[in-house]
Write an enzyme that holds these catalytic residues in place. Structure first.
Site, PDB file in Angstrom:
ATOM      1  N   PRO A 138      34.181-104.009  98.343  1.00 24.07           N
ATOM      2  CA  PRO A 138      34.712-103.266 100.167  1.00 24.07           C
ATOM      3  C   PRO A 138      35.946-102.750 100.471  1.00 24.07           C
ATOM      4  O   PRO A 138      36.071-101.603 101.052  1.00 24.07           O
ATOM      5  CB  PRO A 138      34.530-104.589 100.759  1.00 24.07           C
ATOM      6  CG  PRO A 138      34.785-105.674 100.580  1.00 24.07           C
ATOM      7  CD  PRO A 138      34.227-104.981  98.707  1.00 24.07           C
ATOM      8  N   GLU A 152      33.824-112.928  97.888  1.00 23.58           N
ATOM      9  CA  GLU A 152      34.495-114.338  98.089  1.00 23.58           C
ATOM     10  C   GLU A 152      36.382-113.284  98.057  1.00 23.58           C
ATOM     11  O   GLU A 152      37.481-114.134  97.931  1.00 23.58           O
ATOM     12  CB  GLU A 152      34.528-115.974  97.800  1.00 23.58           C
ATOM     13  CG  GLU A 152      32.987-116.058  98.280  1.00 23.58           C
ATOM     14  CD  GLU A 152      33.058-117.837  98.330  1.00 23.58           C
ATOM     15  OE1 GLU A 152      33.675-118.697  97.961  1.00 23.58           O
ATOM     16  OE2 GLU A 152      32.175-118.418  98.326  1.00 23.58           O
ATOM     17  N   ARG A 200      20.765 -89.844  87.667  1.00 24.17           N
ATOM     18  CA  ARG A 200      19.813 -89.543  87.683  1.00 24.17           C
ATOM     19  C   ARG A 200      21.119 -88.062  87.651  1.00 24.17           C
ATOM     20  O   ARG A 200      20.443 -86.883  87.590  1.00 24.17           O
ATOM     21  CB  ARG A 200      19.839 -89.059  89.578  1.00 24.17           C
ATOM     22  CG  ARG A 200      18.578 -90.205  89.953  1.00 24.17           C
ATOM     23  CD  ARG A 200      18.951 -89.728  91.503  1.00 24.17           C
ATOM     24  NE  ARG A 200      18.667 -88.238  92.098  1.00 24.17           N
ATOM     25  CZ  ARG A 200      17.102 -88.313  92.182  1.00 24.17           C
ATOM     26  NH1 ARG A 200      16.260 -89.368  91.293  1.00 24.17           N
ATOM     27  NH2 ARG A 200      17.127 -86.924  91.988  1.00 24.17           N
ATOM     28  N   ASP A 223      18.080 -80.882  95.148  1.00 24.52           N
ATOM     29  CA  ASP A 223      18.741 -81.687  96.469  1.00 24.52           C
ATOM     30  C   ASP A 223      20.008 -81.961  97.735  1.00 24.52           C
ATOM     31  O   ASP A 223      21.129 -81.302  97.528  1.00 24.52           O
ATOM     32  CB  ASP A 223      19.720 -83.329  95.186  1.00 24.52           C
ATOM     33  CG  ASP A 223      18.628 -84.466  95.252  1.00 24.52           C
ATOM     34  OD1 ASP A 223      18.402 -84.480  95.654  1.00 24.52           O
ATOM     35  OD2 ASP A 223      18.284 -84.810  93.996  1.00 24.52           O
TER      36      ASP A 223
HETATM   37  C1  J9Q Z   1      31.516-106.518  96.120  1.00 25.19           C
HETATM   38  N1  J9Q Z   1      30.617-106.287  99.858  1.00 25.19           N
HETATM   39  O1  J9Q Z   1      30.251-104.094  99.998  1.00 25.19           O
HETATM   40  C2  J9Q Z   1      30.381-102.172  99.846  1.00 25.19           C
HETATM   41  N2  J9Q Z   1      30.172-101.778  98.726  1.00 25.19           N
HETATM   42  C3  J9Q Z   1      31.063-102.494  97.346  1.00 25.19           C
HETATM   43  C4  J9Q Z   1      30.966-103.985  98.180  1.00 25.19           C
HETATM   44  C5  J9Q Z   1      31.147-105.335  97.842  1.00 25.19           C
HETATM   45  C6  J9Q Z   1      31.084-106.544  98.954  1.00 25.19           C
HETATM   46  C7  J9Q Z   1      31.394-107.723  97.973  1.00 25.19           C
HETATM   47  C8  J9Q Z   1      31.688-107.664  96.861  1.00 25.19           C
HETATM   48  C9  J9Q Z   1      31.047-105.170  96.707  1.00 25.19           C
END
Ligand code: J9Q
Length: 266
Positions: free
Chosen positions: A89, A116, A154, A169
């Protein structure tokens, strides 16, 4: 195009990879995707991949050694990946531009993070980049890895049957799609716009461009700053803006006091 996915849940990615466009790309020899079980790169009897965070606190953190060993194995057996992506994230947001760049690299390894956490040495000394697919909490990076692979695959020539549709697209043109209809021409009283049944190809093209612009203006005005609009598009766009302004005038006239006064007789 080669992909290597490193995960503690190999079955979570194998199912989706065996379906649809990606699986056909693999069958056609255009894509080579290998899934690696992180536990296979542990060296202890219990195949432990995570441990408690130094400093204390809740949750477990993915240990660095198995991830480094997995990348060493990938490099030895399949060549050095041109990118080692950690799904996280905290990463840079995935865009169509990211997908094009990864496609151009030809060999990408994806390390699936855990909610985590992942030992910071993985980010600092193993991953070459971190990618997020959006701002929401997931339990792990497996779904993001599949999203990245789908978006990149793609773009590999031949993977999507119709190259024209790839070129048309949404994110290639920078506009949202126009509304699409198929049979029946009347579904429970909801008719298809007559122009689409008219056979006037010029008019259909113009209607589609106008509706794509309308939808983009209404739902994703942020995309218009980057969209490549030709002079015809600009003219259609001006017409839409005029339409909207006159609709706004009508709305405000009917929601303020701008209506006839009651007559004495009422
Ligand atoms: C690994 N939330 O969330 C959004 N893109 C990747 C992730 C993510 C997460 C938790 C662990 C990736």
């Amino acid at each position: 195009m080669k992909f290597d996915i490193v995960t503690i849940f190999p079955r979570m990615v194998e199912g989706p990879l065996a379906e649809g466009i990606v699986s056909r790309g693999i069958a056609a020899g255009l894509l080579d995707v290998k899934v690696h079980d992180l536990r296979d790169f542990t060296t202890d009897r219990h195949r432990v991949v995570d441990d408690m965070p130094f400093g204390g606190g809740p949750g477990m953190v993915l240990k660095p050694e198995p991830l480094f060993r997995a990348v060493e194995r990938i490099t030895a057996e399949r060549g050095q990946p041109k990118a080692i992506v950690l799904t996280s994230p905290d990463g840079e947001r995935l865009t169509q531009q990211t997908a094009e760049r990864l496609r151009d690299l030809g060999h990408v390894a994806i390390l699936c993070g855990r909610y985590e956490g992942v030992d910071e040495r993985v980010r600092a000394h193993l991953a070459t980049e971190e990618i997020s697919i959006g701002d929401y909490v997931l339990s792990g990076g497996e779904l993001p890895a599949l999203v990245i692979i789908d978006a990149v695959a793609r773009l590999v020539p031949g993977v999507v049957g119709d190259e024209q549709s790839v070129a048309r697209d949404t994110f290639a043109r920078g506009l949202l799609d126009f509304p699409q209809y198929t049979r029946p021409a009347d579904f429970e009283g909801h008719a298809v716009p007559p122009v689409l049944l008219s056979g006037h190809h010029k008019e259909i093209e113009r209607w589609r461009r106008r509706e794509a612009l309308r939808r983009t203006l209404e739902r994703r005005p942020d995309l218009l700053a980057e969209a490549r609009l030709d002079p015809d598009d600009r003219k259609l766009f001006e017409e839409l803006l005029k339409e909207r302004k006159s609709a706004a005038r009508t709305r405000s006239a009917t929601t303020t006091g701008a209506r006839p006064e009651r007559s004495e007789s009422e």
